[in-house]
Design a protein around this motif. Structure first.
Motif, short mmCIF file in Angstrom:
data_model
loop_
_atom_site.label_atom_id
_atom_site.label_comp_id
_atom_site.label_asym_id
_atom_site.label_seq_id
_atom_site.Cartn_x
_atom_site.Cartn_y
_atom_site.Cartn_z
N ASP A 94 53.07 31.23 50.45
CA ASP A 94 52.50 30.05 51.06
C ASP A 94 53.15 29.86 52.43
OD1 ASP A 94 51.01 27.41 49.84
OD2 ASP A 94 52.41 26.96 51.45
N THR A 144 47.34 30.12 46.11
CA THR A 144 48.23 30.97 46.90
C THR A 144 48.26 32.39 46.34
OG1 THR A 144 49.60 29.06 47.33
CG2 THR A 144 50.57 31.19 47.81
N ASP A 155 46.03 30.73 55.90
CA ASP A 155 45.94 31.29 54.57
C ASP A 155 47.28 31.85 54.14
OD1 ASP A 155 43.34 30.67 54.10
OD2 ASP A 155 42.56 32.51 55.03
N PRO A 156 47.45 32.00 52.80
CA PRO A 156 48.68 32.62 52.32
C PRO A 156 48.92 33.98 52.96
CG PRO A 156 47.40 31.73 50.51
CD PRO A 156 46.56 31.56 51.74
N SER A 163 52.12 37.17 47.56
CA SER A 163 51.65 36.31 48.64
C SER A 163 52.52 35.07 48.76
CB SER A 163 50.18 35.93 48.44
OG SER A 163 49.96 35.60 47.09
N SER A 210 56.21 27.82 52.61
CA SER A 210 57.47 28.42 52.17
C SER A 210 58.21 29.02 53.35
CB SER A 210 57.20 29.51 51.14
OG SER A 210 56.59 28.97 50.02
N ASN A 229 49.37 26.66 43.62
CA ASN A 229 49.98 27.98 43.48
C ASN A 229 48.95 29.02 43.03
OD1 ASN A 229 53.25 26.80 42.31
ND2 ASN A 229 52.33 26.86 44.33
N THR A 274 55.02 29.44 41.01
CA THR A 274 54.45 30.76 41.27
C THR A 274 55.04 31.81 40.33
OG1 THR A 274 55.97 30.87 43.09
CG2 THR A 274 53.68 30.56 43.66
N GLN A 292 57.37 38.86 44.32
CA GLN A 292 56.94 37.47 44.22
C GLN A 292 58.08 36.58 43.70
OE1 GLN A 292 53.46 36.57 44.92
NE2 GLN A 292 54.62 34.71 45.22
#
Lengths: 399, 294, 355
Positions: B140, A257, B130-131, B138, B143, A254, A225, B8
């Protein structure tokens, strides 16, 4: 005291087992193919194969290559062998290791006295043995794609893998039809990915493309990502990912995402069923240049390669209960080329080399239509690729 | 864009860091009990992931069971390794013991190659949503699972060592094996427990990582290297340090890739390791300092 | 003196092998045993002598290989000079990492070299402009002696084994020298050695730098032998394999690392041969490799080469920090062993080290 005795016994046993193993001479004759009645008798023709059957980098390539090489051996022998002699393929595993590849090369040449060798599977292992084969004057048909293998042309070295350069040519000409110009590139930092990046960069200006950002990942990275966020920041019109499983599948996930909306292109490195399996729904819409083996059944009847592709698929599926891929296809092409040349020229290494250079013209193989020459030891053009995409988890032709 | 990119990077770093922290905790468990650097730790993670995939895709068990079952199996593997290879070597050099774990990791990897081939395998995410959007970035959902599982595992282990009898016995063994032995603690058994627990922690990491990392037989090696780096950074043997070290390696990698160079991101993490070794060799959180008396 | 005879025996055996065997396959294996043996010898001196571990020796090996490859292919430097420059540079890098980490007691060197090795491999992979990235550097020239290029396995073998012999002589003399005895002393008991006036960090640093130089020279040999280098052989996996060689052979013996290198290299070939012979074994080579390794360690924890020398002490070379292990009861005490070390008579045993 008892443990002492037990230890000694075990030690003796394991030493005995080891001695037994050591007793097997290194140059053992592998299971000799049993010739069917009435055909292919006499001294077998020995063809070597150096393949990365184990080792992290090469195992996914070496395994189908080994399967295919042994399968073609059986097919040739069932059809009467070469000049009525059975063929014997001696497979050496180089464990994806340059050093082991060099040793395997010398073993095949010296101990097994092979007349030609297919492999190695990887660019690195191939480059590690090039010198050995040039000196021994034994033809080598590599199954690896690096342009360094066939350019500059080396007298005894050939390759049946599609080089990245023509994959990039094919990809760019497709992207041009889509009106895409600004690319963000994400690539595996291994030999495959880097060589892809080089091809993308060197052909960019002549194809009218602009690479606005390029980021790399390690083959075993589990998350891309960060790199994709960076690419997104450079605002490309398309993203190109160059790598082999599982990296590109993670990239595909990714991308979803991060909700990146631009089209995603990949390389022939994902040209296998595994990619769809790994990416799941994230694979949908991804486009890449691929050898025809992946979409054999979708090709129009007029396609020159369709017949041989279906033949290979049928045999492979029957024998190994799974679909073949383009890696195995490289081994098929190498074996069939050798067969064609040796049927005419016999098993003298020099004659085989000569034959490969002069007699392989418009050879219809799995990876494309080969025309070898003294100045081109690969002989493929960008027509070796078709553009393939994924629709609802199924392969489809993109044009 | 700038801020959301930073967010991010940080989120990615924390996710990766949580994995490295779990690896580091696994190293610590064996190290504090026995002094051994267990090179098979990465293979425990690999086994956890591959077994989860096997349970789900081939045995068609429910996903939650597929994630939990491997923990028990790999704990047994860990205990088995101790009984078969480490215990018989208890009088040997420490380095010899470490080399034995190298041999075991090679054998486990080879076995996995025989069982599962060279391919990677997918596992569905634990929760199919969804993310999650967060400050322009965003995440996952898997994660979040990784972070949560790492936090829970860390807490559970801390409680285990502080309050349970076995945990306290293990702590005693780690601190003073001879004294623990005199106090009636069976040191060898505690060592076996350390290996079993390390296997369990590895399997947890492997299963929770599987939907993200798509495991294959050789996924353990590079994870183990970074986990080990995290363990040293935090101060080897120190579990709070493992958490800190893991997060640090994860963040260095992610921010390094984001702001410096994605090609050199791993080098940046190792460079920081070198710098820390020079400035604070006992690790960030360990207090004891062993300077040469000369 | 047994070591002298051992070396003579080695020389005779290598000479006979080189004269009798002409096939490149067996010579190739012998060359790799010698090259790996040279790296392992250096690592063995570090481990057996100074009681320190390096987890990054593949990096030093790679530095030598890449120095030779880059200097000869880019700037046309003479291969021998390139080998020397590579060794010099590697020695400097080793000193830079060794100086801070060897001041400290415990295995900080292991951790430092782990990081260094990882960084070196990443640089090989990423610095495309210099190293040509993962696809590596091809067409590295051969070494040549008096105009004769060492382009065949046969000629190369006659370069590597005398070099290895020389390195072993050097290593043996080092162990017998004042520095060597100091190292032995600190391997047994660092505090006592320091108390006896051994400059512990300097002694450790000297042997670490020497071992890195050995690795670098071996790397240069590798590059000129294969005429191709790429990053993959110089990673963490090879560092670990080197450690296994040393431990397998026995780090306390001068011969141990060479024996370990030989056994591992041959084991690979034997297992591959077995896979050809027995179809059921196909694919199980790696498993067998790991299992045999563990079995060797269980049954010969002191190393395969140990009986070639007099009984050795089995006390650990110094535990990792925080891990106190009781040494095994042993026949000969460390001090007795030091006293029994062969001495050329001119120098008394290290002062202050008393039984």
């Amino acid at each position: 005291m008892f443990t002492m005795i037990r230890r000694l016994t075990l030690l003796t046993l394991s030493l005995a087992a080891l001695a037994l193993l050591a007793g097997c001479p290194a140059k053992v004759t592998p299971v000799t193919p049993t010739p069917p009645q009435g055909v292919a008798s006499g001294e077998p023709i020995k063809i070597g194969a150096i393949l990365s059957v184990t080792g992290a980098a090469g195992a996914p390539l070496g395994t189908p290559e080994k399967n295919t090489a042994l399968m073609v051996q059986d097919l040739i022998n069932q059809a009467g062998g070469i000049q009525n002699r059975p063929v014997q393929v001696i497979v050496e595993d180089d464990q994806s290791d340059n050093t082991q590849a060099a040793t395997a090369a010398k073993k095949l040449i010296e101990s097994d006295k092979v007349c030609a060798v297919i492999g190695p599977s990887l660019s690195g292992t191939t480059l590690a043995v090039v010198d050995t084969f040039e000196k021994a004057e034994i033809p080598l048909i590599s199954l690896a794609a690096s342009v360094k293998i066939t350019q500059p042309v080396k007298k005894w070295i050939f390759s049946t893998a599609q080089p990245d350069t023509i994959a990039v040519t094919r990809l760019y000409s497709y992207m041009k039809t889509q009106g895409l110009r600004k690319l963000g590139v994400i690539y595996d930092s291994n030999a495959f990915g880097k060589s892809g990046l080089e091809a993308l960069q060197s052909q960019a200006s002549s194809a009218g493309m602009e690479i606005v950002a390029s980021e790399s990942f390690e083959s075993k990275d589990t998350d891309m990502t960060t790199q994709l966020t960076k690419l997104k920041g450079a605002q490309p019109e398309a993203i190109v990912c160059w790598g082999t499983n599982p990296g590109p599948a993670i990239v595909a996930k990714n991308v979803k995402t991060l909700q990146i909306k631009v089209p995603v292109f990949m390389s022939h490195g994902v040209s296998n069923q595994k990619f769809i399996e790994l990416s799941g729904p994230a694979a949908d819409g991804i486009i890449f240049p691929s050898g025809r083996i992946l979409v054999a059944s979708l090709l129009p009847e007029t396609d020159q390669q369709k017949l041989v592709l279906l033949e290979y698929t049928k045999f492979y599926e029957e024998k190994y209960r799974q679909l073949p891929d383009h890696f195995g296809g490289h081994a098929w092409d190498a074996m069939r080329m050798l067969q064609q040349v040796m049927n005419v020229s016999g098993d003298e290494p020099a004659a085989i080399r000569e034959g490969l250079e002069t007699k392989i013209k418009d050879f219809v193989g799995i990876s494309g239509i080969f025309s070898l020459s003294p100045t081109d030891h690969n002989g493929l053009t960008q027509d070796a690729f078709v553009m393939v995409t994924v629709k609802q988890g199924q392969w489809a032709l993109a044009e | 864009m700038e801020w959301s990119a930073l967010v991010q990077y940080v989120l990615t770093g924390i996710t990766q860091g949580a994995i490295y922290a779990l690896l580091a905790v696994g190293f610590n468990l064996v190290y504090s009990a026995t002094g051994i650097i267990n090179f098979a730790q990465g293979e425990f993670v690999m086994l956890g992931g591959m077994l989860a995939v096997t349970c789900y895709s081939f045995l068609h068990l429910p996903l939650w069971l597929s994630a939990i079952l491997p923990i028990g199996v790999v704990m047994l593997v860990g205990a088995g390794i101790h009984q078969l290879a480490i215990r018989p070597l208890r009088h040997a050099h420490l380095v010899t013991l470490i080399m034995a774990t190298v041999g075991l990791s090679v054998a486990l990897r080879g076995l996995a190659k025989v069982l599962w081939g060279a391919d990677s395998y997918p596992l569905p995410a634990f929760s199919n949503v969804d993310p999650v959007a967060l400050a322009g970035a965003s995440v996952d959902p898997q994660s979040l699972w990784v972070m949560g599982v790492a936090a829970v595992t860390g807490t559970a282990l801390t409680l285990f060592f502080r309050y349970s009898l076995t945990g306290r016995a293990m702590t005693a063994c780690a601190a003073r094996p001879l004294a623990a032995c005199l106090a009636g603690i069976r040191v060898e058994r505690m060592n076996m427990w350390a290996f079993a627990l390390a296997g369990g922690v590895g399997a947890i990491a492997g299963a929770v990582l599987a939907p993200i990392a798509l495991p294959s037989f050789d996924v353990g090696t590079s994870l183990a290297l970074k986990g080990f780096c995290a363990a040293i950074l935090g101060g080897i043997g120190n579990n709070a340090g493992a958490l800190l070290g893991g997060l640090l390696v994860g963040l260095l990698e992610s921010l390094g890739a984001g702001y410096i160079s994605s090609g050199y991101k791993d080098a940046i993490a190792f460079l920081v390791l070198l710098i820390v070794l020079v400035l604070r060799p006992q690790g960030l959180l360990n207090v004891t300092m062993r300077r040469d008396e000369s | 003196m047994s070591r002298g005879w051992g070396l003579v025996l080695f020389a005779v055996a290598a000479l006979a092998f080189g004269l009798l065997v002409r096939g490149p396959y067996y010579l190739n294996i012998a060359v790799f045993i010698c090259i790996h043996g040279l790296v392992a010898l250096g690592l063995g001196l570090l481990m057996g002598g100074a009681g320190q571990i390096s987890l990054g020796h593949a990096g030093f090996y790679g530095l030598g290989a890449y120095a030779s490859a880059i200097l000869t292919t880019r700037w046309g430097v003479n291969p021998w000079l390139a080998m020397g420059l590579g060794a010099l540079a590697t020695g400097l890098v080793a000193a830079l990492v060794g100086m801070p980490t060897l001041r400290l007691r415990g295995h900080y060197l292991a951790m430092g070299t782990l990081g260094l090795g990882a960084i070196i491999q990443i640089v090989f992979n990423q610095a495309d402009q210099i190293t040509e990235g993962p696809s590596g550097i091809t067409a590295i020239p051969y070494l040549s002696i008096a105009g004769l290029p060492l382009s065949t396995d046969h000629r190369f073998f006659f370069l590597v084994w005398p070099l290895l012999l020389g390195a072993m002589l050097l290593g043996g003399n080092l162990l017998d020298s004042r520095l060597g005895r100091a190292l032995r002393a600190l391997g047994e008991n660092e505090g006592a050695a320091a108390a006896a006036g051994v400059d512990v960090p300097r002694a450790k640093l000297a042997v670490f730098v020497l071992s890195a130089v050995f690795a670098s020279v071996a790397g240069s040999l590798y590059a000129h032998y294969l005429t191709y280098v790429s990053p993959s052989p110089f990673g963490f996996a090879f560092s670990i394999q080197l450690l296994v060689m040393v431990i397998l052979g026995g780090e306390k013996s001068l011969w141990g690392p060479l024996v370990g290198a030989g056994v591992l290299t041959v084991l690979h070939q034997v297992l591959a041969g077995a896979a050809h012979q027995f179809p059921f074994f196909d694919g199980l080579e790696t498993v067998a490799y790991g299992v045999i390794l563990v079995l060797f360690l269980i049954f010969r924890p002191q190393g395969l080469a140990a009986p070639l020398r007099k009984p050795v002490s089995t006390s650990p070379p110094g535990p990792f920090p925080g891990a106190e292990r009781e040494p095994v009861p042993q026949a000969s005490s460390p001090a007795a062993e030091i006293a029994a070390l062969p001495s050329d008579g001119s120098e008394p045993a290290a002062p202050g080290v008393k039984p």
